[in-house]
Design a protein around this motif. Structure first.
Motif, short mmCIF file in Angstrom:
data_model
loop_
_atom_site.label_atom_id
_atom_site.label_comp_id
_atom_site.label_asym_id
_atom_site.label_seq_id
_atom_site.Cartn_x
_atom_site.Cartn_y
_atom_site.Cartn_z
N ILE A 71 0.82 -1.21 0.00
CA ILE A 71 0.00 0.00 0.00
C ILE A 71 0.86 1.26 0.00
O ILE A 71 0.45 2.29 -0.54
N SER A 72 2.08 1.17 0.52
CA SER A 72 2.96 2.34 0.54
C SER A 72 3.36 2.77 -0.88
O SER A 72 3.82 3.89 -1.08
N GLU A 73 3.18 1.89 -1.87
CA GLU A 73 3.51 2.22 -3.25
C GLU A 73 2.30 2.68 -4.07
O GLU A 73 2.44 3.00 -5.24
N PHE A 74 1.13 2.70 -3.46
CA PHE A 74 -0.08 3.03 -4.21
C PHE A 74 -0.04 4.43 -4.83
O PHE A 74 -0.48 4.61 -5.97
N GLU A 75 0.46 5.40 -4.12
CA GLU A 75 0.47 6.76 -4.66
C GLU A 75 1.33 6.85 -5.92
O GLU A 75 1.05 7.64 -6.81
N ARG A 76 2.38 6.04 -5.97
CA ARG A 76 3.27 6.07 -7.12
C ARG A 76 2.81 5.14 -8.25
O ARG A 76 2.89 5.49 -9.42
N HIS A 77 2.31 3.96 -7.91
CA HIS A 77 2.00 2.95 -8.92
C HIS A 77 0.52 2.74 -9.20
O HIS A 77 0.18 2.04 -10.16
N ARG A 78 -0.35 3.29 -8.36
CA ARG A 78 -1.79 3.06 -8.58
C ARG A 78 -2.58 4.35 -8.53
O ARG A 78 -3.63 4.44 -7.94
N SER A 79 -2.05 5.36 -9.20
CA SER A 79 -2.78 6.62 -9.33
C SER A 79 -2.60 7.12 -10.75
O SER A 79 -1.60 6.82 -11.41
N GLY A 80 -3.59 7.86 -11.23
CA GLY A 80 -3.52 8.38 -12.59
C GLY A 80 -3.38 7.27 -13.62
O GLY A 80 -3.96 6.20 -13.50
N ILE A 92 -10.60 -9.22 1.55
CA ILE A 92 -10.44 -8.35 0.39
C ILE A 92 -10.79 -6.95 0.89
O ILE A 92 -11.96 -6.56 0.93
N PRO A 93 -9.78 -6.17 1.30
CA PRO A 93 -10.02 -4.89 1.97
C PRO A 93 -10.16 -3.69 1.04
O PRO A 93 -9.92 -2.55 1.46
N ALA A 94 -10.55 -3.90 -0.21
CA ALA A 94 -10.64 -2.79 -1.16
C ALA A 94 -11.51 -1.65 -0.65
O ALA A 94 -11.19 -0.48 -0.84
N ALA A 95 -12.61 -1.98 0.03
CA ALA A 95 -13.53 -0.94 0.51
C ALA A 95 -12.91 -0.08 1.60
O ALA A 95 -13.36 1.04 1.85
N ARG A 96 -11.87 -0.58 2.24
CA ARG A 96 -11.18 0.22 3.27
C ARG A 96 -10.11 1.11 2.66
O ARG A 96 -9.54 1.95 3.35
N LEU A 97 -9.81 0.89 1.38
CA LEU A 97 -8.77 1.66 0.71
C LEU A 97 -9.33 2.58 -0.37
O LEU A 97 -8.59 3.38 -0.94
N GLY A 98 -10.61 2.42 -0.69
CA GLY A 98 -11.20 3.23 -1.75
C GLY A 98 -10.85 2.76 -3.14
O GLY A 98 -10.96 3.50 -4.11
N LEU A 99 -10.43 1.51 -3.26
CA LEU A 99 -10.05 0.96 -4.57
C LEU A 99 -11.27 0.61 -5.41
O LEU A 99 -12.25 0.09 -4.88
N GLY A 100 -11.19 0.84 -6.69
CA GLY A 100 -12.18 0.31 -7.62
C GLY A 100 -11.75 -1.10 -8.00
O GLY A 100 -10.56 -1.34 -8.23
N TYR A 101 -12.67 -2.02 -8.02
CA TYR A 101 -12.34 -3.41 -8.32
C TYR A 101 -12.94 -3.77 -9.66
O TYR A 101 -14.12 -3.52 -9.91
#
Length: 199
Positions: free
Chosen positions: A6-15, A71-80
């Motif tokens: 999750i620490s890499e989300f801002e770099r690898h899972r945005s935009g 599956i904690p996507a709802a706690r992270l705001g991820l679209g699945y």
């Protein structure tokens, strides 16, 4: 597997990078889900997020009694993506998929078994041996029959109009035309173990 870092989300899972990340995952999961041979997930400890999604690509899932699923996507705001949710629904059904996804809570191995997320729960110390024996049992069966069954069961998860009836029919005919079919019948009549060759 605890899932993605999750620490890499801002770099690898945005935009734009989020779409690339999702496509890479989708390709990897599809490669596993479409293997022609049975795929077994042997699950110790945490099976969370991407780890849980990865386990859903397997045909059979066996867990240690200390395994934890989520599956904690709802706690992270991820679209699945639809494909990931479809694998979950095909495994546990709509009601359990909603509970798993909406609550995002951790499930014990016993709860995962009750929901159908795993095929069986085994004491931790016995799991590796149990899975090895199961794999050997499968490997001792007629490969073309197992391959045909895997193909057909996969097609049955699709809407009737989307099923590849030609591939289904061809896989069944390949079984009957095989030397393994003749060997299986002979072995049964002779009361011995068959020696299948996969042809």
């Amino acid at each position: 597997v605890s899932g993605a870092d999750i620490s890499e989300f801002e770099r690898h899972r945005s935009g734009g990078s989020a779409a690339d990340y999702d496509q890479q995952n989708a390709r990897a999961f599809l490669a596993l889900a479409t293997l022609r041979k049975p795929l077994i997930a042997l699950i110790h400890g945490f099976c969370v997020g991407g780890g849980c999604a990865l386990s859903l690509t397997a045909d059979l899932r066996y867990a240690a009694d200390d395994a934890v699923f989520a599956i904690p996507a709802a706690r992270l705001g991820l679209g699945y993506h639809t494909a990931g949710l479809e694998m979950l629904v095909n495994t546990v059904g709509y009601a359990a998929a909603k509970e798993i996804f909406f609550t995002a809570r951790r499930l014990s191995a016993a709860e995962a078994l009750r929901m159908g997320l795993v095929n069986q729960v085994v004491p931790k110390a016995e799991l590796d041996t149990f899975v090895q024996q199961t794999a050997e049992e499968i490997a001792g069966n007629a490969p073309l029959t197992v391959r045909s069954a895997k193909l057909i069961l996969g097609e049955l998860t699709k809407e009737p109009g989307r099923r590849n009836q030609t591939a289904i029919t061809e896989s069944i005919h390949a079984c009957y035309a095989s030397t393994d079919y003749a060997e299986g019948v002979r072995a049964f009549l002779e009361k011995r173990r068959p020696a299948f060759k996969g042809r």
